[in-house]
Design an enzyme around this catalytic site. Structure first.
Site, short mmCIF file in Angstrom:
data_model
loop_
_atom_site.label_atom_id
_atom_site.label_comp_id
_atom_site.label_asym_id
_atom_site.label_seq_id
_atom_site.Cartn_x
_atom_site.Cartn_y
_atom_site.Cartn_z
CD GLU A 122 8.64 70.29 2.50
OE1 GLU A 122 8.15 70.49 3.10
OE2 GLU A 122 9.63 69.84 3.76
CG HIS B 160 5.98 67.45 6.28
ND1 HIS B 160 6.56 66.81 5.52
CD2 HIS B 160 5.87 68.51 6.13
CE1 HIS B 160 7.69 67.89 4.43
NE2 HIS B 160 6.78 68.88 5.22
CG HIS C 177 4.19 72.79 4.82
ND1 HIS C 177 4.73 72.61 3.65
CD2 HIS C 177 5.21 72.22 5.40
CE1 HIS C 177 5.57 72.51 3.30
NE2 HIS C 177 6.48 71.78 5.59
CD GLU C 178 4.94 71.44 8.80
OE1 GLU C 178 6.25 70.12 9.01
OE2 GLU C 178 6.29 72.69 8.47
ZN ZN Z 1 8.17 70.67 4.92
#
Ligand code: ZN
Length: 516
Positions: free
Chosen positions: A296, A270, A266-267
């Protein structure tokens, strides 16, 4: 003064803004990761002082004159500078509505409340955090009133800070579509006879090996470790320090291999976005994601659409077995894939399965809307939280640590952010659908070289930075207006296969429901 001189003056001013941001971000990162815990009051004081300087710099007479001068020449500016001027004017007029003393006090408050939240969460005691959250909400209500109502609601002015153009009216419709389609799907899954084996996910996996797996996955997805770093925190996050320094954090639970694995994916999503923004825009206010939901969309894309796909599990499974030779010796690749996608209503948003995730977000959005609207009070939050958890997910948190205290956002003063996760999911599915028209995504994943996927994302998303408002960018990226049904279609298709459900194609009906 010539136009070039006006632009140079702006750029010089922005360099200093960047320097303040750099310092503030580093201090925050240090405090969140390895800075001594007991120095939090010192940090809070420095952050307050620097924030005030930043505030003065970005609201000064001189700065206002720079923007005024550029506005005089607006028609002669190129598209990029026009957008910069527009956003600067917007930020300036919002900031100027806040009295400097309140801005400074708020910065100090959130630094302290973040510290207190950690303690409250550790002890599972909401009453420790409650007085701080009350103040945070009070400030945000006050700020929202200063900003002014949008379409009759002050909450809209907070939403707009994270997602230009977002309003209660649009989000209520959006969540209604999700609720209409996800809840029945969840019910079908709950009554499905398919049994997925997942207890092996709780087998003890040593922290150092998990960190190695997280790093491996992040780099496989495209995270560049020379332009960032990975550390550990209670709550994973990503922070852009400068154009070549985008860092993220993760959290390891030794009896939960998926938590760190998917936090890293997830990160990394980003960070990959941040590391690949168009270099022409990177040193300007446009050198960031188009909005929080767009951010996101990238993290959720790499975490779920790619990270939880069967081809991706297939390419990382040998690494998992190499790092944890005894833990998963009796588990097949297919079983690992199914376990990574099991639908099981649970307490924690960040670890929720892909299907129930948005229900966690909807709950937070509804509570925030009522908090800022003055319909409910901070002291009622734990009870209301648990009630909604029971209503939407059928589970009641046994304590506030896994209930109302689980997320970091409110303690940092962020109110109006949560919906971004759900909207980001929906954006990511629409982007994925468009990408599949051009690429054989599964085949690319299986090749273990995802650069074609990143190049596609660069051409359709990264290269624009914040040049366009999110509503426009989703149209540019996918060729269509935003439509949350693509996300519901994606979920329906994926989970119908996993749970062997009869496929139900409802999108044409719901397309009508979600007219703008
Ligand atoms: Zn996030």
């Amino acid at each position: 003064m010539t136009l070039d001189e006006k632009i140079l003056r702006y750029e010089k001013h922005y360099r200093k803004t960047r320097a303040y941001n750099y310092a503030l971000s580093l201090i925050n990162f240090d405090g969140d990761t390895e800075g001594p815990k007991d120095a939090y009051e010192d940090r809070a004081e420095v952050l307050g002082t620097l924030s005030l300087e930043y505030f003065k710099h970005t609201t000064s007479q001189e700065y206002e004159q720079i923007i005024n001068d550029l506005e005089e020449d607006y028609e002669n500016l190129d598209e990029k500078m026009q957008r910069i001027v527009k956003l600067c004017r917007k930020n300036l007029s919002l900031l100027k509505k806040i009295p400097p003393k309140e801005y400074e006090d708020f910065s100090i408050l959130v630094s302290k409340s973040n510290h207190v939240w950690k303690d409250a969460k550790e002890k599972g005691d909401f009453s420790i955090f409650e007085p701080y959250l009350e103040q945070v909400v009070e400030y945000q209500r006050k700020f929202a009133k200063y900003y002014g109502e949008i379409d009759g609601f002050i909450y809209n002015s907070l939403l707009d800070q994270y997602e230009e153009g977002a309003t209660i009216a649009k989000l209520d419709k959006f969540f209604a579509v999700l609720k209409e389609r996800i809840v029945p799907l969840l019910q079908k899954i709950n009554s499905s006879k398919v049994v997925i084996r997942d207890a092996f996910l709780e087998r003890e996996c040593p922290k150092d090996k998990q960190l190695e797996l997280g790093r491996y996955v992040a780099e496989l997805l495209g995270f560049n470790p020379n332009h960032g770093m990975i550390k550990e925190t209670e709550h994973p996050f990503t922070i852009g320090i400068s154009k070549n320094d985008i860092r993220f954090t993760t959290h390891v639970y030794e009896n939960n291999i998926l938590s760190n694995l998917y936090s890293c994916a997830h990160e990394a999503g980003h960070a990959i976005y941040g590391q690949n923004i168009n270099r022409d825009l990177i040193n300007s206010i446009l050198g960031d994601g188009a909005s929080m939901a767009f951010h996101e969309s990238q993290s959720r894309f790499f975490e779920n659409i790619i990270g939880r796909s069967e081809p991706f599990i297939s390419i990382i499974f040998s690494k998992i077995q190499e790092l944890f030779p005894t833990q998963f010796s009796d588990v097949s690749e297919r079983e690992f894939y199914l376990a990574a996608n099991i639908v099981k209503p649970s307490f924690i948003r960040t670890e929720a399965d892909e299907l129930t995730y948005c229900l966690h977000v909807m709950l937070r959005y509804e509570l925030e809307k009522q908090l800022i609207g003055g319909e409910i009070e901070v002291k009622d939050l734990p009870e209301l939280w648990n009630k909604k958890m029971e209503e939407y997910l059928g589970v009641i948190p046994p304590n506030d640590r896994v209930g109302v205290l689980q997320d970091v956002h409110w303690s940092q003063g962020s109110i109006g952010y949560f919906f971004s996760y759900a909207l980001g999911n929906a954006y990511s599915a629409q982007i994925y659908k468009a990408m599949k028209k051009d690429l054989d995504v599964d085949k690319i994943i299986l090749s273990k070289d995802l650069s074609l996927i990143r190049e596609w994302l660069y051409d359709h998303v990264y290269k624009y930075g914040a040049l366009y408002p999110p509503e426009k960018l989703i149209k540019i990226a996918t060729g269509e207006e935003f439509n949350p049904n693509y996300y519901c279609d994606y979920l329906e298709e994926k989970f119908s296969k996993i749970y062997k459900l009869k496929f139900m194609k409802l999108s044409s009906f719901f397309n009508k429901l979600f007219s703008k």
